[in-house]
Scaffold this motif. Structure first.
Motif, PDB file in Angstrom:
ATOM      1  N   ARG A 132       0.823  -1.209   0.000  1.00  0.00           N
ATOM      2  CA  ARG A 132       0.000   0.000   0.000  1.00  0.00           C
ATOM      3  C   ARG A 132       0.853   1.252   0.000  1.00  0.00           C
ATOM      4  O   ARG A 132       2.061   1.216   0.172  1.00  0.00           O
ATOM      5  N   LEU A 133       0.160   2.374  -0.148  1.00  0.00           N
ATOM      6  CA  LEU A 133       0.755   3.699   0.027  1.00  0.00           C
ATOM      7  C   LEU A 133       0.288   4.252   1.364  1.00  0.00           C
ATOM      8  O   LEU A 133      -0.864   4.062   1.752  1.00  0.00           O
ATOM      9  N   TYR A 134       1.179   4.948   2.029  1.00  0.00           N
ATOM     10  CA  TYR A 134       0.862   5.569   3.312  1.00  0.00           C
ATOM     11  C   TYR A 134       1.241   7.038   3.247  1.00  0.00           C
ATOM     12  O   TYR A 134       2.261   7.402   2.657  1.00  0.00           O
ATOM     13  N   LYS A 138       1.618  15.009   9.109  1.00  0.00           N
ATOM     14  CA  LYS A 138       2.088  15.499  10.403  1.00  0.00           C
ATOM     15  C   LYS A 138       3.547  15.124  10.626  1.00  0.00           C
ATOM     16  O   LYS A 138       3.920  14.622  11.682  1.00  0.00           O
ATOM     17  N   SER A 139       4.363  15.305   9.601  1.00  0.00           N
ATOM     18  CA  SER A 139       5.809  15.068   9.685  1.00  0.00           C
ATOM     19  C   SER A 139       6.175  13.676  10.177  1.00  0.00           C
ATOM     20  O   SER A 139       7.167  13.500  10.880  1.00  0.00           O
ATOM     21  N   GLY A 140       5.365  12.680   9.840  1.00  0.00           N
ATOM     22  CA  GLY A 140       5.674  11.307  10.196  1.00  0.00           C
ATOM     23  C   GLY A 140       5.166  10.859  11.554  1.00  0.00           C
ATOM     24  O   GLY A 140       5.368   9.708  11.936  1.00  0.00           O
ATOM     25  N   SER A 141       4.492  11.732  12.287  1.00  0.00           N
ATOM     26  CA  SER A 141       4.019  11.332  13.621  1.00  0.00           C
ATOM     27  C   SER A 141       2.769  10.463  13.552  1.00  0.00           C
ATOM     28  O   SER A 141       2.507   9.689  14.469  1.00  0.00           O
ATOM     29  N   SER A 142       1.989  10.576  12.497  1.00  0.00           N
ATOM     30  CA  SER A 142       0.843   9.691  12.286  1.00  0.00           C
ATOM     31  C   SER A 142       0.693   9.462  10.782  1.00  0.00           C
ATOM     32  O   SER A 142       1.101  10.293   9.970  1.00  0.00           O
ATOM     33  N   TRP A 143       0.099   8.321  10.428  1.00  0.00           N
ATOM     34  CA  TRP A 143       0.016   7.892   9.037  1.00  0.00           C
ATOM     35  C   TRP A 143      -1.385   7.391   8.725  1.00  0.00           C
ATOM     36  O   TRP A 143      -2.067   6.861   9.597  1.00  0.00           O
ATOM     37  N   SER A 144      -1.775   7.533   7.465  1.00  0.00           N
ATOM     38  CA  SER A 144      -3.015   6.933   6.998  1.00  0.00           C
ATOM     39  C   SER A 144      -2.739   6.215   5.681  1.00  0.00           C
ATOM     40  O   SER A 144      -1.862   6.618   4.907  1.00  0.00           O
ATOM     41  N   GLU A 145      -3.463   5.131   5.472  1.00  0.00           N
ATOM     42  CA  GLU A 145      -3.337   4.390   4.222  1.00  0.00           C
ATOM     43  C   GLU A 145      -4.125   5.134   3.160  1.00  0.00           C
ATOM     44  O   GLU A 145      -5.258   5.542   3.396  1.00  0.00           O
ATOM     45  N   VAL A 146      -3.516   5.345   2.002  1.00  0.00           N
ATOM     46  CA  VAL A 146      -4.223   5.962   0.884  1.00  0.00           C
ATOM     47  C   VAL A 146      -4.425   4.900  -0.182  1.00  0.00           C
ATOM     48  O   VAL A 146      -3.594   4.016  -0.360  1.00  0.00           O
ATOM     49  N   LYS A 147      -5.535   4.983  -0.888  1.00  0.00           N
ATOM     50  CA  LYS A 147      -5.899   3.932  -1.838  1.00  0.00           C
ATOM     51  C   LYS A 147      -6.204   4.534  -3.204  1.00  0.00           C
ATOM     52  O   LYS A 147      -7.345   4.557  -3.637  1.00  0.00           O
ATOM     53  N   PRO A 148      -5.170   5.004  -3.922  1.00  0.00           N
ATOM     54  CA  PRO A 148      -5.439   5.592  -5.226  1.00  0.00           C
ATOM     55  C   PRO A 148      -5.937   4.590  -6.247  1.00  0.00           C
ATOM     56  O   PRO A 148      -6.548   4.965  -7.234  1.00  0.00           O
ATOM     57  N   ALA A 149      -5.681   3.309  -6.037  1.00  0.00           N
ATOM     58  CA  ALA A 149      -6.096   2.290  -7.004  1.00  0.00           C
ATOM     59  C   ALA A 149      -7.012   1.268  -6.352  1.00  0.00           C
ATOM     60  O   ALA A 149      -7.005   0.103  -6.701  1.00  0.00           O
ATOM     61  N   GLY A 150      -7.785   1.704  -5.374  1.00  0.00           N
ATOM     62  CA  GLY A 150      -8.683   0.780  -4.704  1.00  0.00           C
ATOM     63  C   GLY A 150      -8.025   0.080  -3.541  1.00  0.00           C
ATOM     64  O   GLY A 150      -7.074   0.566  -2.952  1.00  0.00           O
ATOM     65  N   ASN A 151      -8.512  -1.089  -3.236  1.00  0.00           N
ATOM     66  CA  ASN A 151      -8.076  -1.822  -2.059  1.00  0.00           C
ATOM     67  C   ASN A 151      -6.916  -2.782  -2.304  1.00  0.00           C
ATOM     68  O   ASN A 151      -6.425  -3.397  -1.394  1.00  0.00           O
ATOM     69  N   ALA A 152      -6.509  -2.960  -3.543  1.00  0.00           N
ATOM     70  CA  ALA A 152      -5.511  -3.976  -3.877  1.00  0.00           C
ATOM     71  C   ALA A 152      -4.090  -3.516  -3.562  1.00  0.00           C
ATOM     72  O   ALA A 152      -3.769  -2.333  -3.614  1.00  0.00           O
TER      73      ALA A 152
END
Length: 176
Positions: A132-134, A138-152
């Motif tokens: 995945r992409l993350y 916040k300068s690396g203190s928290s992260w979220s998964e991004v899904k530009p191409a869906g869930n795969a």
């Protein structure tokens, strides 16, 4: 490693300590070229804070060889991200003097392959080969998964980011 200080007209070899024959896989540089990070496969991470004249080995992952696959840096060289294939992500907010592990969600060990960073280091993208992409805003203190191409899961192989972090591109191997 080869370094040019005159827009590519001439080049000189720069050699961090140890074996001269390293398999260099990643590097990043501050806007003015004063701070440089370079990582080797089955090797170490090396840092120069004087435009490549002198190098020191940095050990964000302990005293062991790692497969360093991605790195990115803020424009002033104060924020540095480095990722290991089959390992972790490491972040420095003081030009490489100290490092901490930053961990997006999920399994701890990932095949980190791409990263990009805004000029001020506040927006950071990191991508996994076969994963995945993350994104951190916040300068690396928290992260979220991004899904530009869906869930795969994808084989992320390239990424770039605008200076303010508002425009991001990422590409996959044998994909879109």
């Amino acid at each position: 490693l080869y370094l040019s200080t005159n827009s590519g007209s001439s080049w000189s070899e720069v050699q961090p300590a140890g074996d001269a024959n390293k398999y260099w896989y990643t590097s990043a540089m501050s806007d003015d070229g004063s701070v440089i990070i370079a990582g080797a496969t089955n090797g170490r991470l090396y840092l120069s804070t004087d435009s490549g004249t002198n190098w020191s080995e940095v050990k964000p992952a302990g005293n062991a060889n790692k497969t360093w696959r991605t790195s990115s840096m803020s424009d002033d060289g104060s924020v540095i991200l480095a990722g290991v294939s089959g390992g972790r992500l490491y972040l420095s907010t003081d030009s490489g003097a100290n490092w901490s592990e930053v961990q997006p969600a999920g399994d701890a060990d990932k095949n980190w392959r791409v990263s990009a960073m805004s000029d001020d280091g506040s927006v950071i993208l990191a991508g996994v080969n076969g994963g995945r992409l993350y994104l951190s805003t916040k300068s690396g203190s928290s992260w979220s998964e991004v899904k530009p191409a869906g869930n795969a899961n994808k084989a992320w192989y390239t990424s770039a980011m605008s200076s303010d972090g508002s425009v991001i591109i990422a590409g996959v191997y044998n994909g879109r």
